[in-house]
Design a protein around this motif. Structure first.
Motif, PDB file in Angstrom:
ATOM      1  N   VAL A  33      -7.963   5.582  -0.663  1.00 30.92           N
ATOM      2  CA  VAL A  33      -7.030   6.416  -1.395  1.00 30.92           C
ATOM      3  C   VAL A  33      -7.814   7.171  -2.450  1.00 30.92           C
ATOM      4  O   VAL A  33      -8.813   6.667  -2.978  1.00 30.92           O
ATOM      5  CB  VAL A  33      -5.914   5.565  -2.066  1.00 30.92           C
ATOM      6  N   GLY A  67      -6.153   1.394  -6.595  1.00 29.38           N
ATOM      7  CA  GLY A  67      -7.383   1.842  -5.965  1.00 29.38           C
ATOM      8  C   GLY A  67      -8.643   1.341  -6.622  1.00 29.38           C
ATOM      9  O   GLY A  67      -9.739   1.660  -6.167  1.00 29.38           O
ATOM     10  N   THR A 110      -6.625   3.229   6.299  1.00 31.09           N
ATOM     11  CA  THR A 110      -5.549   2.374   5.793  1.00 31.09           C
ATOM     12  C   THR A 110      -5.800   1.945   4.359  1.00 31.09           C
ATOM     13  O   THR A 110      -4.862   1.788   3.570  1.00 31.09           O
ATOM     14  CB  THR A 110      -5.413   1.127   6.685  1.00 31.09           C
ATOM     15  N   LEU A 145      -5.787  -1.205  -1.777  1.00 37.27           N
ATOM     16  CA  LEU A 145      -6.276   0.165  -1.737  1.00 37.27           C
ATOM     17  C   LEU A 145      -7.579   0.299  -2.520  1.00 37.27           C
ATOM     18  O   LEU A 145      -7.784  -0.384  -3.528  1.00 37.27           O
ATOM     19  CB  LEU A 145      -5.233   1.119  -2.306  1.00 37.27           C
ATOM     20  N   ARG A 161       0.824  -1.207   0.000  1.00 33.60           N
ATOM     21  CA  ARG A 161       0.000   0.000   0.000  1.00 33.60           C
ATOM     22  C   ARG A 161       0.858   1.257   0.000  1.00 33.60           C
ATOM     23  O   ARG A 161       0.537   2.229  -0.686  1.00 33.60           O
ATOM     24  CB  ARG A 161      -0.946  -0.007   1.206  1.00 33.60           C
ATOM     25  N   LEU A 162       1.933   1.241   0.773  1.00 31.09           N
ATOM     26  CA  LEU A 162       2.802   2.407   0.823  1.00 31.09           C
ATOM     27  C   LEU A 162       3.465   2.652  -0.522  1.00 31.09           C
ATOM     28  O   LEU A 162       3.554   3.787  -0.998  1.00 31.09           O
ATOM     29  CB  LEU A 162       3.852   2.230   1.919  1.00 31.09           C
ATOM     30  N   ARG A 180       0.938   4.185  -2.774  1.00 29.59           N
ATOM     31  CA  ARG A 180       0.690   5.592  -2.458  1.00 29.59           C
ATOM     32  C   ARG A 180       1.818   6.477  -2.963  1.00 29.59           C
ATOM     33  O   ARG A 180       1.596   7.608  -3.405  1.00 29.59           O
ATOM     34  CB  ARG A 180       0.510   5.766  -0.945  1.00 29.59           C
ATOM     35  N   GLN A 181       3.043   5.978  -2.920  1.00 26.13           N
ATOM     36  CA  GLN A 181       4.171   6.749  -3.437  1.00 26.13           C
ATOM     37  C   GLN A 181       4.054   6.938  -4.946  1.00 26.13           C
ATOM     38  O   GLN A 181       4.366   8.005  -5.478  1.00 26.13           O
ATOM     39  CB  GLN A 181       5.482   6.055  -3.082  1.00 26.13           C
ATOM     40  N   ASP A 216     -10.381   3.294  -4.058  1.00 26.13           N
ATOM     41  CA  ASP A 216     -10.731   4.687  -4.343  1.00 26.13           C
ATOM     42  C   ASP A 216     -12.245   4.826  -4.271  1.00 26.13           C
ATOM     43  O   ASP A 216     -12.954   4.303  -5.134  1.00 26.13           O
ATOM     44  CB  ASP A 216     -10.220   5.077  -5.725  1.00 26.13           C
ATOM     45  N   ILE A 261       1.253   7.055  -6.602  1.00 26.71           N
ATOM     46  CA  ILE A 261       0.197   8.042  -6.808  1.00 26.71           C
ATOM     47  C   ILE A 261       0.742   9.446  -6.630  1.00 26.71           C
ATOM     48  O   ILE A 261       0.465  10.357  -7.415  1.00 26.71           O
ATOM     49  CB  ILE A 261      -0.964   7.787  -5.815  1.00 26.71           C
ATOM     50  N   GLU A 262       1.543   9.640  -5.603  1.00 22.71           N
ATOM     51  CA  GLU A 262       2.077  10.962  -5.293  1.00 22.71           C
ATOM     52  C   GLU A 262       3.015  11.446  -6.378  1.00 22.71           C
ATOM     53  O   GLU A 262       3.028  12.630  -6.720  1.00 22.71           O
ATOM     54  CB  GLU A 262       2.801  10.904  -3.948  1.00 22.71           C
ATOM     55  N   ASP A 277      -1.665  -3.429  -5.267  1.00 19.86           N
ATOM     56  CA  ASP A 277      -1.557  -2.204  -4.472  1.00 19.86           C
ATOM     57  C   ASP A 277      -1.853  -2.430  -3.002  1.00 19.86           C
ATOM     58  O   ASP A 277      -2.000  -1.473  -2.233  1.00 19.86           O
ATOM     59  CB  ASP A 277      -2.480  -1.115  -5.025  1.00 19.86           C
TER      60      ASP A 277
END
Length: 501
Positions: A497, A424, A494, A437, A404-405, A408-409, A439, A411-412, A434
């Motif tokens: 996203v 997501g 958690t 996650l 998941r982390l 998220r990275q 959305d 995505i960022e 992922d």
């Protein structure tokens, strides 16, 4: 009153006239730094408190902020009459604003010079553009807002670092267009080390190396990025970089200077598709000083010593176990095989060493002891080389870097690519994992019920809200619309996203 200049591209500094000002206690400086993250905009007092005290506010937070603002006014506006409104630190409804005139901060100067350089480049004045970018980069004295921690300062650092990294890439591209591939081939490896995950920069490096007659090094630079992306994120470089790698491996003459495919064409290709997988590391101020700072020698020696001592104390067994831990933290399959080899060799050695009578040492026993000694020496040396460059903070970060982390990275750093991977949206057919996650703007109600504690009725309310009140823009929207209690339960946060766009 003398002009005041704010400098944020490094440790916070304020210069009035020609003299640097003493800004007072650390918390007082943090108040000013918080206002400078969004200059000329009102910052609510609650946001200042969150930034300065990072979740542990004082009981009388607003009064303390007011006290620090008064202290800053005495420093920034010493000629201000008592009980008169401040001109630089302005009290607004619900918060404060720092007035920063155009050109009165190093961040403003940096952005203006970068824009000027890009305009020069557009007009074909490449040498002047490169010089302008070099001047802009010389404004950097270190990490922006150095020494200040917390999400607000992290966001500001991220924004400024992106601007700086783009300027460095622009200058490297211009130098390539000017035909300076020989010096670039020498300078860019260190730059790529300082910003190890930027595809656009890596493409310029590869092309410079190829034009300098070092095609093997160019392909090695690609493999380095490829292996890093696969190990850290589970993805490969983008198609543009893959295409460049393929053409270099085929010795495409069109990539050489003077051919129909010019440097500018190749650079534009990288600009269109080069993804950025990092926010940059190291803070070089020019292209001749690009080596990122080394970790303290004491820390490196300590880590080496601990690894060796553990290995010796366990007669080699600890070496294999520690290598397995390092392999797991780094998501490195090759290291896992090495660790497995150490452990298998050590187990074979202990078995051979214990065979036979206790009061006699046979040749088999000797072989077993030698195998254990071999594992002890080689694993200790290997660990000393492998663990030493990894700081404790890095190990902790890698330990928490689950699927998941990593998602998220991605995505960022590249929302479009994250969307193409299906992050997501587990209801779509996809190969990327992922970590579960979801959305809430994208998935059907049945998928929302996978989140712990979300019932079918709850999922229906979420879908109804996004259809009638518009998509969720932040996770706080879920609590603001009454769909979840505030703050958002950790078990829900958690898995949720929101993909931009």
């Amino acid at each position: 009153m003398s002009a005041v200049r704010f400098e944020m591209l490094g440790p916070l500094r304020v210069i009035r006239g020609q003299e640097e000002q003493q800004l007072g206690p650390a918390k007082q400086q943090a108040v000013l730094a918080t206002l400078l993250t969004t200059p000329n905009q009102v910052v609510p007092t609650a946001r200042i408190i969150d930034a300065v005290w990072d979740g542990e506010p004082p009981v009388n937070g607003p009064n303390v902020v007011q006290k620090y603002v008064a202290g800053l006014r005495r420093v920034l506006e010493p000629d201000r009459a008592p009980r008169t409104a401040g001109e630089l630190l302005v009290l607004e409804a619900g918060g404060y604003r720092v007035a920063v005139e155009p050109g009165s901060s190093d961040a403003d100067d940096f952005e203006a010079q970068v824009q000027s350089a890009r305009a020069l480049r557009q007009s074909g004045q490449l040498a002047e553009a490169s010089q302008q970018l070099q001047q802009a980069l010389s404004l950097w004295r270190g990490e922006p807002f150095q020494g200040l921690t917390g999400p607000i300062f992290d966001d500001a650092r991220r924004h400024l670092t992106e601007l700086r990294a783009g300027a460095i890439e622009d200058r490297a591209e211009i130098e390539l267009e000017l035909g300076n591939h020989e010096p670039l081939a020498l300078e860019l490896p260190a730059l790529a080390e300082a910003f190890p995950l930027r595809e656009r920069l890596r493409g310029v490096q590869m092309l410079a190396l190829y034009r300098a007659g070092r095609s093997d090094d160019a392909l090695a630079a690609y493999r380095e990025l490829h292996d890093h992306l696969v190990e850290e994120y589970g993805v490969e470089p983008g198609p543009e970089l893959q295409q460049l790698q393929s053409r270099i491996s085929q010795n495409d003459p069109a990539l050489l200077p003077g051919q129909q495919t010019t440097a500018a064409t190749q650079v534009a290709l990288m600009r269109r598709g080069g993804r950025d997988w990092s926010l940059g590391r190291g803070w070089p101020v020019d292209m001749s000083d690009l080596i990122p700072p080394q970790r303290p020698l004491v820390g490196r020696v300590l880590m080496k010593t601990v690894a060796v001592l553990i290995t010796i104390a366990t007669l080699g067994l600890g070496g294999g176990v520690l290598m397995l831990v390092v392999a797991y933290l780094r998501h490195n399959r090759f290291l896992r095989w090495i660790a497995a080899g150490y452990l298998a060799t050590w187990l074979l050695g202990i078995v051979l060493a214990l065979i036979g009578q206790a009061d006699q040492i046979s040749a088999v026993n000797t072989i077993g002891l030698l195998l254990m000694l071999l594992v002890l020496v080689t694993s200790a040396a290997h660990l000393a080389l492998t663990i030493a460059p990894v700081s404790v903070r890095r190990l902790r970060g890698l330990a928490a870097l689950d699927d998941r982390l990593r998602a998220r990275q991605i995505i960022e750093r590249d929302p479009d690519f994250a969307r193409s991977l299906g992050i997501g949206r587990p209801h779509l057919h996809r190969e990327y994992d992922d970590g579960g996650l979801i959305d809430p703007n994208e998935v059907p109600p049945g998928v929302l019920t996978r989140i712990p504690g979300v019932t079918a009725q709850h999922a229906a309310l979420i879908v109804h809200s996004r259809e009638h009140q518009g998509p969720f823009t932040t996770l706080e929207d879920l609590t603001d619309r009454g769909l979840f209690p505030a703050p958002l339960p950790p078990a829900v946060a958690t898995y949720l996203v929101l993909l931009p766009g």
